[in-house]
Design an enzyme around this catalytic site. Structure first.
Site, PDB file in Angstrom:
ATOM      1  N   HIS A 354     -13.797 -10.959  -4.226  1.00 61.21           N
ATOM      2  CA  HIS A 354     -14.877 -10.028  -3.913  1.00 61.21           C
ATOM      3  C   HIS A 354     -14.445  -8.792  -3.162  1.00 61.21           C
ATOM      4  O   HIS A 354     -15.276  -7.935  -2.878  1.00 61.21           O
ATOM      5  CB  HIS A 354     -15.955 -10.714  -3.077  1.00 61.21           C
ATOM      6  CG  HIS A 354     -16.887 -11.553  -3.887  1.00 61.21           C
ATOM      7  ND1 HIS A 354     -18.024 -11.045  -4.457  1.00 61.21           N
ATOM      8  CD2 HIS A 354     -16.834 -12.852  -4.239  1.00 61.21           C
ATOM      9  CE1 HIS A 354     -18.641 -12.011  -5.113  1.00 61.21           C
ATOM     10  NE2 HIS A 354     -17.942 -13.112  -5.000  1.00 61.21           N
ATOM     11  N   LYS A 545     -27.887  -0.973   3.036  1.00 55.00           N
ATOM     12  CA  LYS A 545     -26.796  -1.908   2.783  1.00 55.00           C
ATOM     13  C   LYS A 545     -26.139  -2.194   4.125  1.00 55.00           C
ATOM     14  O   LYS A 545     -26.465  -1.534   5.116  1.00 55.00           O
ATOM     15  CB  LYS A 545     -25.773  -1.304   1.812  1.00 55.00           C
ATOM     16  CG  LYS A 545     -25.344   0.127   2.192  1.00 55.00           C
ATOM     17  CD  LYS A 545     -24.384   0.739   1.175  1.00 55.00           C
ATOM     18  CE  LYS A 545     -25.055   1.186  -0.098  1.00 55.00           C
ATOM     19  NZ  LYS A 545     -24.513   0.594  -1.308  1.00 55.00           N
ATOM     20  N   THR A 652     -24.249  -4.139  -5.699  1.00 55.30           N
ATOM     21  CA  THR A 652     -25.343  -4.625  -6.539  1.00 55.30           C
ATOM     22  C   THR A 652     -26.624  -3.867  -6.251  1.00 55.30           C
ATOM     23  O   THR A 652     -27.496  -3.794  -7.114  1.00 55.30           O
ATOM     24  CB  THR A 652     -25.580  -6.142  -6.351  1.00 55.30           C
ATOM     25  OG1 THR A 652     -25.631  -6.438  -4.957  1.00 55.30           O
ATOM     26  CG2 THR A 652     -24.492  -6.946  -7.025  1.00 55.30           C
ATOM     27  N   LYS A 656     -29.920  -2.443  -8.590  1.00 54.58           N
ATOM     28  CA  LYS A 656     -31.353  -2.632  -8.290  1.00 54.58           C
ATOM     29  C   LYS A 656     -32.086  -1.294  -8.298  1.00 54.58           C
ATOM     30  O   LYS A 656     -33.191  -1.173  -8.840  1.00 54.58           O
ATOM     31  CB  LYS A 656     -31.529  -3.287  -6.919  1.00 54.58           C
ATOM     32  CG  LYS A 656     -30.860  -4.648  -6.754  1.00 54.58           C
ATOM     33  CD  LYS A 656     -30.848  -5.061  -5.266  1.00 54.58           C
ATOM     34  CE  LYS A 656     -29.917  -6.223  -4.995  1.00 54.58           C
ATOM     35  NZ  LYS A 656     -29.648  -6.395  -3.551  1.00 54.58           N
TER      36      LYS A 656
HETATM   37  C1  LIG Z   1     -28.542  -6.266  -2.823  1.00 55.14           C
HETATM   38  C2  LIG Z   1     -28.469  -6.474  -1.361  1.00 55.14           C
HETATM   39  C3  LIG Z   1     -27.285  -6.206  -0.668  1.00 55.14           C
HETATM   40  C4  LIG Z   1     -26.054  -5.629  -1.344  1.00 55.14           C
HETATM   41  O1  LIG Z   1     -26.122  -4.223  -1.258  1.00 55.14           O
HETATM   42  P1  LIG Z   1     -24.858  -3.292  -1.623  1.00 55.14           P
HETATM   43  O2  LIG Z   1     -25.431  -1.928  -1.543  1.00 55.14           O
HETATM   44  O3  LIG Z   1     -24.434  -3.662  -3.003  1.00 55.14           O
HETATM   45  O4  LIG Z   1     -23.841  -3.564  -0.585  1.00 55.14           O
HETATM   46  C5  LIG Z   1     -27.257  -6.420   0.686  1.00 55.14           C
HETATM   47  N1  LIG Z   1     -28.331  -6.870   1.353  1.00 55.14           N
HETATM   48  C6  LIG Z   1     -29.497  -7.134   0.728  1.00 55.14           C
HETATM   49  C7  LIG Z   1     -30.659  -7.615   1.523  1.00 55.14           C
HETATM   50  C8  LIG Z   1     -29.604  -6.948  -0.646  1.00 55.14           C
HETATM   51  O5  LIG Z   1     -30.761  -7.229  -1.265  1.00 55.14           O
END
Ligand SMILES: *Cc1c(COP(=O)(O)O)cnc(C)c1O
Length: 804
Positions: A354, A545, A652, A656
Site C-alpha cells: 500500500h 483526507k 480512493t 468517490k
Molecule cells: C475514502 C476515505 C479516505 C481515503 O481518502 P484518500 O483521499 O484516498 O486518502 C480516508 N478517510 C475516509 C473517512 C474516507 O472515506
C-alpha cells in the site's frame, strides 16, 4: 420480504423483549437499536442460506486479513442492500420518528485510519455483492480512531468509545473462543525418529473471542461475515501465579491481556514500532488461522489440498505473520515436511502493498520477536536460510542480491523486514494503481522483481458505488435510475450510457440542480454544527483526507493565502469560492498538526476580513470520518488530489469525488492518472511535476533553489507565514517556513506556480455553469471502472483463483 406492518411490529417487539422498553418511552437511539435488531434477523436468514449454498457448491473461500476496517455507519447500508430501505423508512415514520434522525444516532465504526481501512470495507461489500465466499478478519478495537476536536485552532484528540459491546451489528461467539500462545522460550529437542523437534515452552495464553458482523451483498442474496476478534485472558493461564497466592498480579495480567484489543493505533503511513502493536498483529493472525484450519477441517482432511479451497489476502504487511503462523501450524502441528508446508503456504497467501513511503515500511527488532514469538522467529530464520540458499545457487554471480532480499535488516539493530517476508511467502504481490505497481518493481523492491517477475501484478483500487453513490447521493442516484434503470448499482459501466445525454441541456441542468441541492444540505449541516453560513452558489473546493506532508494540504493552504493576499493587497476580485478542509493528523505527527493549526488560523483571518466577503471562505471541518465524507463528497465542485507525484499509492477519495460529479484538480499520481485517462484530459485539471521529474529535482538537490530564485507570488505567500499576519506569535509557523525554504522534500514550491495556474483556469471555467456541469456529467459517466466490483473481479480471477 416483510411488510411495513411487520417491520413496525418487530421494532416494537425488539424494544420490548430485547431492550426492555416501551415505544412511548423510546429515544431515537432506542429506535435505532430496535430497527437494527429487526434488520439483523433478515440478514441472519440470508446468512444461514449463504452458508448452505457455499457448502453445497464447495466454493473456494477467501480470507481477507486487515488490521483496519473503516466501516462507518451500517444502518442505511444494510437496509439498502437487504432491500428494505423504503419500507423501514415508512415504518419508522409511522411509529412517529424521523428516519434521518434515527440513522444519525448510529456511531461510526472507525476501526481504521484512512484509505487502507476504507478499502477493506469497500472490498467486503463487493465480495458479498459478487457472491464470493469470503470473510473479513480484523480486530474489534474497543476504542476506534480518536475523535478530533479543534480548540484554539489546534487538533485535540479525544477517545472514541463507540460502545462496541452494545453494537446491534456484532454477534459475539463466546463458545468459539480460541487460545493463543505468546511469550516463553524454545527448548531444542528431537522426536522419536531423531528429527529436529523444538518445543515452545512456558508461553502464556491469550484468549481470542470472535464477533461476527454480517456483510450483506447488494440484493441480499449473499450474506458473508466480517469477523472481529477481541482479546481476553484465560482463567487458567495464570494458575501458577494464583497458586503462589499472588492474586493481584494474576488479575493485573488478565487486564494486560484484555488491553491487546483496547485501541487502534492512530498513525497512518507510519509504523509505530510498539510491542503492543506487534502483539495485535500476531493476535489477529493467530485467531484467523485457527478459524481457517477449523473451517477447512469441515470440508477436507487432506491438508495438502488446502490451496484449492482457501485463499488468504494480506492487506499490507500488518498481517504478514500469517505466513509464519501457517508454517508453524503445518510443520509443528500437522507434522508436514517443510518443503510441502512451504508450497501450501505460498500457494495460499497473496500480499497487497500500500505504500512506498520508507517511514511506513514495517520492520520489527529481532529482540522483540525473541521475547514475544520465539518459535516464529526460528521459522523466519529457516525461511530466510532456505530462500537465500536458493538465490545464491541460482544467481552465483550476483551475491549483492542477498543483502537486499534477506528477511533481516542487518545494519544497526537487527530487524525483521515484514515486506520481504510478505513477498517471499506469497504467490502474488500487487500494488493498488498502475503507477504504484510500476514503482514497486522499479524502486521499492527491484531485486525481488528481478528474481520473480511473475509474482508482481496490479489491481487498481475501487470504491463501492452502493455507499459512495447510491446512499451518499440519493438525489443523483434517483436521477441515474430514472435515466438508465437501476442496473448501474451492480454494473457501474452502465453509466457510460449517460455520455449521449451530455449534449441535452435539460439533463445537464438537472445535474447542476442536484449538485446545488447537495451543497445546500451541506451548508445547513455546517451552519448547525459550526455556526458558519456558506454560500451554496460559490465553488466548493474540498480537500478531505488524512493530514500528511505528502498529501500537501500545505500547498492548498499556501494557495489560499496567495488568493487572500491578491484580494487584500493587490485589489484583485474573484468569484465566490469556499475552501473546505477536513482530516486527522496522527497524534505524534507535529508537522501535520501544525498544518491543521495553520489552516484554522488562515480560516479565522480570512473569514473575519470584510474585504474578502462574498469572495473567499475557508473552513476546517472537525472530526473527518466516513459519515462526514458522505455529506461533503456529493456537495463538492472541485476535488483536491494534489499529492507529490510518486507518493500516493492510489487514493480512493479521488474516485468517490469524480463519481459524484466533482472535477479533479490533481497531479499525475496514484489512480489520478487512470481517472484522467477515463474521464478525458479536458475534464481534469492537471498540474505539477510527474514522478520522474520529482525524482530528478530531488536528486539535483534543487529543493530550496526555487525559493531563492524566486517568484514574487510564492515569496509573498511563504513570507506571510512568519509575518504575524495569521498568528501574533511570529515563531509559530517557523517550522513550516523552514521546511519550505530549506528542504522542501514534497516539492510544494516546485509545483506552486503550476497549481496556481490550474486553479485560475478552474475558477474561470466555473463561471460557465452549463459547460462545467456537462464536464461533471462526463466524469460520472466514465467512472465505471472505479467500482470496487471491478477491483474484486480482478483479484478473484488473477490472484485467488475464484470464479470465471
Ligand atoms: C475514502 C476515505 C479516505 C481515503 O481518502 P484518500 O483521499 O484516498 O486518502 C480516508 N478517510 C475516509 C473517512 C474516507 O472515506
Amino acid at each position: 420480504m416483510p411488510s411495513i406492518e411487520e417491520i413496525k411490529k418487530s421494532v416494537i417487539s425488539k424494544l420490548r423483549y430485547s431492550l426492555c422498553l416501551e415505544l412511548e418511552s423510546a429515544t431515537n437511539a432506542d429506535i435505532f437499536n430496535a430497527l437494527a435488531l429487526t434488520l439483523r434477523d433478515y440478514q441472519l436468514d440470508g446468512f444461514f442460506n449463504t452458508r448452505k449454498v457455499q457448502k453445497a457448491t464447495k466454493s473456494k473461500r477467501l480470507y481477507y486479513l486487515s488490521m483496519e476496517f473503516l466501516l462507518g455507519q451500517s444502518l442505511r447500508n444494510n437496509l439498502t442492500n437487504v432491500g428494505l430501505l423504503q419500507q423501514a423508512k415508512q415504518a419508522i415514520e409511522e411509529l412517529g420518528f424521523d428516519f434521518e434522525q434515527i440513522t444519525a444516532e448510529e456511531p461510526d465504526a472507525a476501526l481504521g485510519n484512512g484509505g487502507l481501512g476504507r478499502l477493506a470495507a469497500c472490498f467486503i461489500d463487493s465480495m458479498a455483492t459478487l457472491d464470493i465466499a469470503a470473510s473479513g478478519h480484523g480486530i474489534k478495537y474497543e476504542y476506534g480512531l480518536f475523535k478530533q476536536v479543534i480548540q484554539n485552532n489546534k487538533q485535540v484528540e479525544q477517545p472514541d468509545d463507540w460502545h462496541s459491546t452494545h453494537s446491534p451489528w456484532l454477534i459475539e461467539h463466546h463458545s468459539q473462543l480460541m487460545l493463543i500462545p505468546i511469550g516463553g522460550h524454545i527448548e531444542e529437542g528431537e522426536d522419536s525418529e531423531g528429527n529436529y523437534n523444538p518445543m515452545w515452552m512456558d508461553w502464556k495464553v491469550l484468549v481470542g473471542i470472535p464477533h461476527d458482523y454480517l456483510v450483506t451483498g447488494y440484493g441480499g442474496k449473499t450474506v458473508n461475515t466480517l469477523r472481529l476478534y477481541s482479546a481476553g485472558a484465560s482463567d487458567s493461564f495464570d494458575v501458577h501465579i494464583f497458586n503462589r497466592g499472588d492474586y493481584l498480579r494474576a488479575v493485573s495480567e488478565k487486564i494486560a491481556s484484555e488491553n491487546i484489543s483496547k485501541i487502534l493505533y492512530p498513525a497512518d503511513e507510519i509504523q509505530s514500532g510498539k510491542e503492543l502493536r506487534l502483539t495485535q498483529e500476531y493476535f489477529l493472525v493467530a485467531c484467523t488461522l485457527r478459524d481457517i484450519f477449523h473451517d477447512y477441517a469441515q470440508i477436507s482432511s487432506d491438508i495438502t489440498a488446502l490451496p484449492d479451497s482457501v485463499a488468504i489476502q494480506l492487506n499490507d504487511t500488518h498481517p504478514a505473520l500469517a505466513i509464519v503462523e501457517m508454517m508453524r501450524v503445518l510443520v509443528d502441528e500437522h507434522r508436514l515436511d517443510w518443503a510441502v508446508a512451504w508450497g501450501i503456504t505460498q500457494k495460499t497467501c497473496a500480499f497487497t502493498n500500500h505504500t512506498l513511503m520508507p517511514e511506513a515500511l514495517e520492520t520489527w527488532p529481532v529482540a522483540l520477536f525473541e521475547k514475544l514469538l520465539p518459535r516464529h522467529l526460528q521459522i523466519i530464520y529457516e525461511i530466510n536460510h532456505r530462500f537465500l540458499d536458493e538465490v545464491a545457487e541460482k544467481w552465483p554471480d550476483k551475491p549483492h542480491l542477498l543483502a537486499s532480499l534477506s528477511l533481516f535488516e542487518e545494519r544497526g539493530e537487527k530487524k525483521v523486514r515484514m515486506a520481504n517476508l510478505a513477498i517471499v511467502g506469497s504467490h502474488k504481490v500487487n500494488g493498488v494503481a498502475k503507477l504504484h505497481s510500476e514503482l514497486i518493481t522499479q524502486t521499492l523492491v527491484p531485486d525481488f522483481y528481478f528474481i520473480t517477475p511473475e509474482k508482481f501484478t496490479n489491481q487498481t483500487n475501487g470504491v463501492t458505488p452502493r455507499r459512495w453513490l447510491q446512499q451518499a447521493n440519493p438525489n443523483l442516484a434517483t436521477f441515474l435510475t430514472r435515466q438508465l434503470g437501476n442496473g448501474w448499482v451492480t454494473d457501474l459501466d452502465k453509466l457510460q450510457r449517460l455520455k449521449k445525454l451530455a449534449k441535452d441541456s435539460g439533463v445537464v441542468e438537472e445535474i447542476q440542480a442536484i449538485k446545488l441541492k447537495n451543497k445546500q444540505a451541506l451548508c445547513r449541516q455546517i451552519a448547525a454544527q459550526q455556526g458558519v453560513q456558506l454560500d451554496p452558489l460559490a465553488m466548493f473546493d474540498c480537500q478531505v483526507k488524512r493530514i500528511h506532508e505528502y498529501k500537501r494540504q500545505l500547498l492548498n493552504i499556501l494557495h489560499v493565502i496567495h488568493a487572500y493576499l491578491e484580494i487584500v493587497e493587490s485589489g484583485h476580485t474573484q468569484a465566490p469560492k469556499v475552501h473546505l478542509f477536513a482530516g486527522k493528523a496522527a497524534p505524534g505527527y507535529a508537522m501535520a498538526k501544525l498544518i491543521i493549526q495553520l489552516i484554522n488560523e488562515v480560516a479565522r483571518k480570512v473569514n473575519s476580513d470584510p474585504r474578502t466577503k462574498g469572495q473567499l471562505s475557508v473552513l476546517f471541518l472537525e472530526d473527518y470520518k466516513v459519515s462526514l465524507a458522505e455529506h461533503i463528497i456529493p456537495a463538492t465542485d472541485l476535488s483536491e488530489q494534489i499529492s507529490t507525484a510518486g507518493t500516493e499509492a492510489s487514493g480512493t477519495s479521488n474516485m468517490k469525488f469524480a463519481m459524484n460529479g466533482a472535477l479533479t484538480i490533481g497531479t499525475l499520481d496514484g489512480a489520478n492518472i487512470e481517472i484522467r485517462d477515463a474521464v478525458g484530459e479536458e475534464n481534469f485539471y492537471l498540474f505539477g511535476a510527474n514522478a520522474d521529474e520529482i525524482n530528478t529535482h530531488r536528486q539535483a538537490g534543487s529543493h530550496n533553489r526555487i525559493y531563492q530564485n524566486n517568484d514574487p507570488a510564492i515569496n509573498r505567500a511563504v513570507e506571510a507565514l512568519i509575518s504575524g499576519r495569521f498568528n501574533a506569535d511570529t515563531s509559530i509557523f517557523w517550522p513550516i517556513y523552514h521546511m519550505l525554504t530549506e528542504g522542501d522534500h514534497y516539492c510544494h514550491l516546485l509545483d506552486f506556480d503550476s497549481y496556481r495556474i490550474a486553479q485560475q483556469q478552474a475558477q474561470a471555467d466555473f463561471s460557465q455553469q452549463l459547460q462545467w456541469h456537462q464536464r461533471a456529467l462526463l466524469n460520472i459517466a466514465n467512472m465505471g471502472s472505479f467500482s470496487s466490483d471491478r477491483t474484486i473481479k480482478g483479484y478473484a480471477t488473477e490472484i485467488w483463483g475464484i470464479g470465471s
